[in-house]
Write a protein that holds these residues in place. Structure first.
Motif, short mmCIF file in Angstrom:
data_model
loop_
_atom_site.label_atom_id
_atom_site.label_comp_id
_atom_site.label_asym_id
_atom_site.label_seq_id
_atom_site.Cartn_x
_atom_site.Cartn_y
_atom_site.Cartn_z
N LYS A 48 2.53 8.54 4.74
CA LYS A 48 1.51 7.85 5.13
C LYS A 48 1.02 7.13 6.79
N ASP B 89 0.26 -0.90 -0.01
CA ASP B 89 0.05 -0.20 0.26
C ASP B 89 0.83 0.97 -0.24
N ALA B 90 2.00 1.39 0.47
CA ALA B 90 2.86 2.33 0.67
C ALA B 90 3.34 2.71 -0.54
N HIS C 263 4.85 7.32 -2.00
CA HIS C 263 5.02 7.92 -1.47
C HIS C 263 6.11 7.28 -0.06
N CYS D 161 0.44 3.94 -2.69
CA CYS D 161 0.59 5.93 -2.60
C CYS D 161 1.40 6.43 -3.44
#
Ligand SMILES: *Cc1c(COP(=O)(O)O)cnc(C)c1O
Length: 379
Positions: A31, A19-20, A25, A23
């Protein structure tokens, strides 16, 4: 083979890392860094925390934030990991080593005052094995001499100091405190750490030091319209993928701690039932909780311990000792003021850590204790 440590994986790490990445970033302060920091601040009521790439880094940030300069004296326990002293030595400090308590490897609160001089700039305490230092007398001395306290809480996640029927989380006493998420600690991200900032007047500068001496964090929040070089610092922040890994561990903290404490209690029960005179069991003082970080035994002398380590190893069990007292270390011995620190040296010679990790089983613990019983029935 039963290893000394086996890092526990909760199963959600890769999902959060993906997920990171999705995203977009993956550098620091993304996040997952914010998710971790917010969760930690809320759970333990810390004013502010910043993830770092290690506890060593967090301690280095503390040394910079306290403006430790060449010739300043910093009081550090001798019986601890190198980083507790090293972070302050890098700023030029002279380390004044403190001894352990007679009954526990933590700093002897009652011998602290005699180490203070007009040059003392900081007192560093280590909550060894996640067991609290007796913070009431310690903070009393520090307050009287107006010396800041830094907690090395590397082993102390979710540990509490108990006094007058109240509990207060470790890491909330010092102006600053440092935690580790190294794979040998209760919750981990391979390498990782965090700095807790309890003195609000240090918070803004902490963020600048964290971001290479720039005010970039303020810029990204829209608080300033350009960012640049405003102070000293370094790159202390972890990639967001590391924070994503840590987040998976943090949300399982309760279960991880409960299992570790259960394993700790099982060892303790097995040794209590046997009640061998040649073995001393760890003591949890009434002012501390037990976070299940470490189970250790104390033996009569270094020879017994070394023979037992060899016996365990020959049977596939990896038990380890630590620490070599820092005042006798190759790097510091000729800089040390020459005092002998008998309790630190005693624990260094006699202490043995047994395997303790989430996935260890009761059966494996019983096997380890049976090997120790066999050893003492022969010797
Ligand atoms: C593990 C540990 C450290 C170092 O932690 P890192 O995250 O590896 O830098 C420092 N102090 C103590 C007491 C530790 O146990």
């Amino acid at each position: 083979m039963i290893p000394f440590n086996k890092p526990h994986i909760t199963g959600k790490e890769l999902e959060f890392i993906s997920d990171a990445v999705a995203c977009g970033h993956i550098s620091g302060n993304g996040k997952y860094t914010k998710l971790c920091q917010n969760l930690i601040e809320e759970k333990w009521g810390f004013q502010k925390c910043l993830l770092t790439t290690s506890c060593t880094d967090a301690l280095e940030m503390a040394a910079i934030l306290l403006d430790i300069k060449p010739g300043d004296e910093v009081i550090v326990p001798s019986f601890t990991f190198v980083s507790t002293a090293l972070a302050f030595v890098r700023q030029g400090a002279n380390i004044v080593f403190a001894d352990s308590r007679p009954d526990h490897p933590g700093i002897d609160e009652y011998q602290l005052e005699q180490l203070i001089t007009p040059k003392t700039r900081a007192i560093i305490v280590v909550h060894y094995a996640g067991v609290a230092v007796d913070m009431t007398p310690l903070m009393d001395v520090a307050r009287r001499y107006k010396i800041p306290v830094v907690e090395d809480a590397a082993q102390a996640i979710d540990g509490y100091y108990l006094t007058n029927g109240q509990s207060r989380v470790l890491g909330s006493f010092g102006v600053l405190s440092a935690f580790s998420f190294h794979e040998t600690k209760n919750i981990q991200s391979g390498e990782g750490g965090m700095l807790v900032i309890n003195d609000p007047s240090l918070a803004k500068r902490a963020e600048i030091i964290w971001e290479k001496g720039t005010n970039r964090a303020e810029f990204f929040r829209g608080e300033v319209n350009k960012y640049g070089w405003v102070d000293v610092g370094s790159s202390f922040l972890p990639a967001d993928t590391i924070a994503a890994f840590l987040y998976a561990q943090l949300i399982d903290l309760k279960e991880i701690q409960a299992r570790r404490v259960q394993l700790w209690n099982h060892y303790h029960q097995l040794f209590t039932d046997w009640s061998c005179e040649q073995i001393q069991l760890p003591v949890i003082p009434q002012f501390s909780t037990n976070n299940g970080h470490m189970f250790y035994l104390l033996f009569e002398n270094v020879h017994v311990r070394q023979k037992l380590i060899a016996h365990l190893k020959a049977n596939g069990v990896m038990a380890v000792f630590h620490y070599l007292p820092l005042h006798l270390s190759t790097y510091y011995t000729d800089k040390h003021d020459g005092r002998s620190l008998p309790n630190s040296e005693k624990f260094a010679d006699r202490l043995l850590r047994l395997p303790l990790y989430y996935d260890l089983t009761f059966g494996q613990q019983e096997f380890i204790v049976s090997l120790i019983r066999a050893f003492f029935s022969r010797n």
